[in-house]
Design a protein around this motif. Sequence first.
Motif, mmCIF file in Angstrom:
data_model
loop_
_atom_site.group_PDB
_atom_site.id
_atom_site.type_symbol
_atom_site.label_atom_id
_atom_site.label_comp_id
_atom_site.label_asym_id
_atom_site.label_seq_id
_atom_site.Cartn_x
_atom_site.Cartn_y
_atom_site.Cartn_z
ATOM 1 N N HIS A 3 0.893 5.410 13.981
ATOM 2 C CA HIS A 3 0.103 5.784 13.467
ATOM 3 C C HIS A 3 -0.878 5.237 11.952
ATOM 4 O O HIS A 3 0.734 4.866 11.505
ATOM 5 C CB HIS A 3 1.142 7.455 13.540
ATOM 6 C CG HIS A 3 1.442 7.985 14.299
ATOM 7 N ND1 HIS A 3 0.509 9.041 14.944
ATOM 8 C CD2 HIS A 3 2.751 7.680 14.533
ATOM 9 C CE1 HIS A 3 0.995 9.395 16.276
ATOM 10 N NE2 HIS A 3 2.137 9.096 15.721
ATOM 11 N N GLY A 4 -1.621 4.686 11.925
ATOM 12 C CA GLY A 4 -2.645 4.065 10.684
ATOM 13 C C GLY A 4 -3.109 4.977 9.678
ATOM 14 O O GLY A 4 -2.364 6.243 9.937
ATOM 15 N N GLU A 5 -2.860 4.347 8.284
ATOM 16 C CA GLU A 5 -3.590 5.218 7.320
ATOM 17 C C GLU A 5 -1.865 5.791 6.848
ATOM 18 O O GLU A 5 -3.036 7.230 6.891
ATOM 19 C CB GLU A 5 -4.792 5.024 7.278
ATOM 20 C CG GLU A 5 -5.162 3.578 7.299
ATOM 21 C CD GLU A 5 -7.159 3.974 7.705
ATOM 22 O OE1 GLU A 5 -7.229 4.758 8.094
ATOM 23 O OE2 GLU A 5 -7.824 3.217 7.088
ATOM 24 N N LYS A 10 1.258 -1.233 -0.039
ATOM 25 C CA LYS A 10 0.447 0.210 0.312
ATOM 26 C C LYS A 10 1.060 1.494 0.267
ATOM 27 O O LYS A 10 0.322 1.921 0.354
ATOM 28 C CB LYS A 10 -0.697 0.199 0.628
ATOM 29 C CG LYS A 10 -2.178 -1.155 1.148
ATOM 30 C CD LYS A 10 -3.164 -0.802 2.023
ATOM 31 C CE LYS A 10 -4.109 -0.767 1.149
ATOM 32 N NZ LYS A 10 -5.687 -0.585 2.329
ATOM 33 N N CYS A 49 -1.281 -4.269 10.608
ATOM 34 C CA CYS A 49 -1.993 -4.613 8.532
ATOM 35 C C CYS A 49 -2.923 -4.171 8.354
ATOM 36 O O CYS A 49 -2.712 -3.541 6.959
ATOM 37 C CB CYS A 49 -1.344 -6.365 8.181
ATOM 38 S SG CYS A 49 -0.063 -6.621 9.626
ATOM 39 N N ALA A 50 -4.187 -3.890 9.038
ATOM 40 C CA ALA A 50 -4.972 -3.771 7.995
ATOM 41 C C ALA A 50 -5.320 -2.192 8.538
ATOM 42 O O ALA A 50 -5.703 -1.559 7.540
ATOM 43 C CB ALA A 50 -6.040 -4.031 9.150
ATOM 44 N N LEU A 51 -3.799 -1.970 9.003
ATOM 45 C CA LEU A 51 -4.250 0.222 8.859
ATOM 46 C C LEU A 51 -3.071 0.637 7.839
ATOM 47 O O LEU A 51 -2.435 1.917 8.147
ATOM 48 C CB LEU A 51 -3.682 0.254 10.300
ATOM 49 C CG LEU A 51 -5.424 0.746 11.533
ATOM 50 C CD1 LEU A 51 -4.636 0.241 12.204
ATOM 51 C CD2 LEU A 51 -6.273 1.373 11.209
#
Lengths: 1016, 184
Positions: free
Chosen positions: B161-163, B111, B148-150
């Motif tokens: 800190h995700g996304e 990603k 991992c989902a973020l």
Amino acid sequence: MKSPSDNVFPKQVKVLVCQGTGCTSSKSEQVREALEAGVKAAGLKDVVIDFTGCHGFCQQGPIAVVEPDGIFYTHVKPEDAAEIVTSHLAGGKPVERLFYKDPVTGEPIASYHKIKFYMKQQRLILRNCGHINPEKIDDYIAADGYKALQKVLTTMTPKQVIDEVKKSGLRGRGGAGFSTGMKWELCAIEPGPKKYMICNADEGDPGAFMDRSTMEGDPHTVIEGLIIAAYAIGADEGYIYCRAEYPLAIKRLYIAIQQAEERGYLGEKICGTNFSMKIHVKEGAGAFVCGEETALMASIEGRRGMPSPRPPFPAQSGLWGKPSTINNVKSLASIPVILNKGADWYASIGTGKSKGTTVFALTGKIANSGLVEVPLGTKLRDIIFEIGGGIPKGKKFKAVQTGGPSGGCLPASFLNSSVDYETLAQAGSIIGSGGMVVLDEDNCMVDMAKYFLSFTQLESCGKCIQCRWGTKQMLDVLTDITNGKGRPGDIDFLLELSKAVAVGSRCGLGQTAPTPVISTIRYFRDEYEQHVKKHHCPAAVCKGIVTAPCTHTCPANVDVPRYIRAISDGDIEKGLDIIRERIPFPAVCGYVCVHPCESRCRRGQLDQAIAIRALKGYIYDNAKNKSPKPKTALPSGKKVAVVGSGPAGLTAAYYLAKLGGHAVTVYEALPQAGGMMRVGIPRYRLPADVLDAEINYIKAAGVTVMTGVKIATIEELKAQGYDAVFLAVGSHNGSKMRVPGEELPGVVDGVTMLRDVALGKKVTVGSRVAVVGGGNSAMDAARTSRRLGAKEVTVIYRRTQNEMPANAEEVQEAMEEGIKFEFLANPSRIDKNGSSLRITCVRMRLGDEIDESGRRRPVIMEGADFEKDFDTVIPAIGQVTDLSPAITVDRAKNGNITANPDTLVTNITGVYAGGDAVTGPDSVIRAIAAGRLAAESIDKYLGGKGNIEEKFTTPEKAEPYVAEEGGVEKRQEIPLANAATRVKNFNRTELGYTKALAETECSRCLRCDLEERDED
Amino acid sequence: MSVNELGTKSQKADAAIDTATSTEQEVKIISGTEKILAGFKGDKSEAIPILQHVQQAFGYLPRLSMERIAQFVKVPECTLFGVATFYAQFKLTPTGKNLVRVCRGTACHVKGGSSILKEVEKRLGIKPGQNTPDMEYALETVACIGACALAPTMTINNEVHGEMTAKKVAEFLPDKMEEKHEKP
């Protein structure tokens, strides 16, 4: 459905806020605090706020669940707490805007019981995660916690425990899949008295976080499993080795151990029996290799984590030389369930040799990303499409990487396969830790292989030279390939080296490091070859090869960013010159190209792709100087015959005449030149005068075009002194539907109908027209029928709108013109009904099976046939190449001419072939690219250099582009003629951009061509 | 590990000799180390947890500390250095106060994690394994944070800190390059 926490607070409303790592990073702690404050202030007595561990759906976080209804709130911010308290907790009305939204339908869903992501799972390992407070042992006990341990210690012998676990069929969930029961037995038979039971919680696989979630959400299940295992093998001391990168999991483990000790589940005389046990937590220190069991034990002992040879196995000589057993978190978490519900029950789940459930971390290009626990044997397509919600943004599935860096990839052909140990092993992959990373068309498989190898290269402990140096060598080769420096033989060299590395390495890291490389070459060798031979990255990912993905993806490599900049600079004439440097058909492409460039546009990853085709059309429409450039090359004395005046033939002719100096004659069988541009594409998409102007531009380069001449044999051309021949005859025969009644008058094949209209013949279709098919030809036939006066035009297509191959804009415009669509239907017969034609259609439904194109195969629904009457039926389901056998080139069974993909030469020396005649029906731009390749090839054959580079502009100094803050514009749609009036004539539907629209659209371009080229 | 990394590691060891210069610093290191050792028995298996505590306390493993620990757990100094240099967590030279870790896991890579890393490198003006000149920030990459989902993710001082997007990087990290140019 009862929630495990129902026993804890039977009558109250409980709000459970997730406090796993993911949600905490999005401030879920503050959400909980705000809810507590809000409930207190409102004086709600029967409401309890608590926290839980990870739900496994982190992408939706912060998550808050309200029981007993199971209302599932997503993306909850601290500011939302007030509304939840007032509206839902006090007022009984849930807050709809915080509901989960189905990624495909957009529908809001209130309860997690109805969310597909959860509905289709069977959560055994994760049974308590998201339902209990992991820091309260009473929550665990109320959910049947420690019942299994009591049963084991008070009523079962170690041997009985081992037999039960063996019977269950549980296989190690760490990755190797060895029978857990047997593993315990091998240690149990060793003499004591000192033995160790170890839990491997090092979860180093990138992309895997199920062990983390289990430990954060339900640490007691791991502990209970560990104690039972220790009892079974005869150990009194245990270790949980958890990687340091999981501080929250470590904290919760410490708390859980302390609570278990306080309650007598750990320590001396557990549950009043003679069995004693103590558990230590050891933190890893950042070494992936310590997930390997001998390295793990070395690390516990305080040494460097380097694997040691086996035998001796840990069961005989493990930690400090004592018999030890190591199990993964998920294996141990399954143990209490197996012992509570029985081995037979557990073995009834799953398949053949793969029993029970396992947890997958489904991540990557997937709508619903998170932890998925399903029975082994579940079909891959169910995990990806039913639970995962499919690939977002309408992109195509490419592959799924399973088992992390030790695993391989599974392409679309495996979507219908069962996910179990044996099937994946045969496919060249492994279940491994359960990582499942979904890749789509925008991911490069060579890049993925390089990525995994860079990981294992770094984490190699260095002991074995094959692993230490071999992985470095492989990484160097892969890096060269992704930088456009691949050499012939590199791919086979990688395979050879892979064998050496796998065979010569002592531990699993080295043994499996080559697996991603072997696997990607096995299923995507063509992608590797494109990188090596053509310096082309189909996914437009490899930064060493691709600067601007649009230019790279264009089959003719038109320099898109440069002509977009030309528009912004106000220099339209330069823009047209830039386009003409690569293709001789700027107008045709600007009006009708299928724009593969837009599918890779980086802006498309942000919001919507740049309208590259529309901008090209804008340049042509507004350029004043459309006149041709003078001929430059000196005559070569050679003669070339081109058969077919479509885009492939005319492009080849242009370059051969202009740059090669050859005497080129194009022979066209039909009365007008242009090939499919003339007789396939309707006038409302490509006006006749524009096409004529494009063809005149090519003629002005010195090309002679003779219409109405059909070439019968190669020999007749050779007899006229031609030194080379290019067959670009296209694919003009409509495919048959093969249904009874197809030969009836009134059934007119689409290609024939469009050709007749284009050549000015009188064509009547009557009032009611049925078009069969879902591609661009079907849209052309339908919209042409409307313009010929049909009042009711129906397109019959066997799948749904999502699966139609036609350009989305064509479908949209067709619908605006009142054309009806009958989806999931297919004609089975046509009969005469008076003066009408009666079509009988079967109803289809999308079956579960996925076909090679990655789409669900339609299945006939019995007994749902329907009939409809029409005046004309137009099949437009495909085309085939139909070249007379008198032209003696080799061809495939389907009629496509066989030509060398690199040179386009056929089996006859001096005779070349390209375009639809070789590939089957494709697009104008790909035919143009074939024409370019043919010109290079033929020129070289005739003694030239094969150089068809044209420069009409001087390169400008590129100003670094500074993005403006804010003001992010949406894609500017191209204005269309009014739908009601445009169906009355064949005038151009698209009205083209205005200056303002074009300049706004240009400002959206991210100028990828200015990106620093980074070779890493 | 690769030959290149071996080279870097020995450079690290040499640098470690120069760290404790003043007597005050030496006293701090020695007393801090003793305090940590007081909680252990002196068994070889405690080596890694002790090193982790010292790493936590000082931000790196000072030479003086290492000498004392080797004595305490009764292993030769070279063996202890062998352990310290094997694991990615341990540093032999002082590190920046705030630890920034950009995840290079599979999901994050797929990603677009590499563009986040580039942006962080640009902002801080350093590459992974380095510290900013004012010792405020240290940059590392990590194989997988487990969120991992973020994806794509990064951590600052263990806060996830995700996304992440390149734009968001600017919200969390000061522009060290700008500061550098602003200095007189």
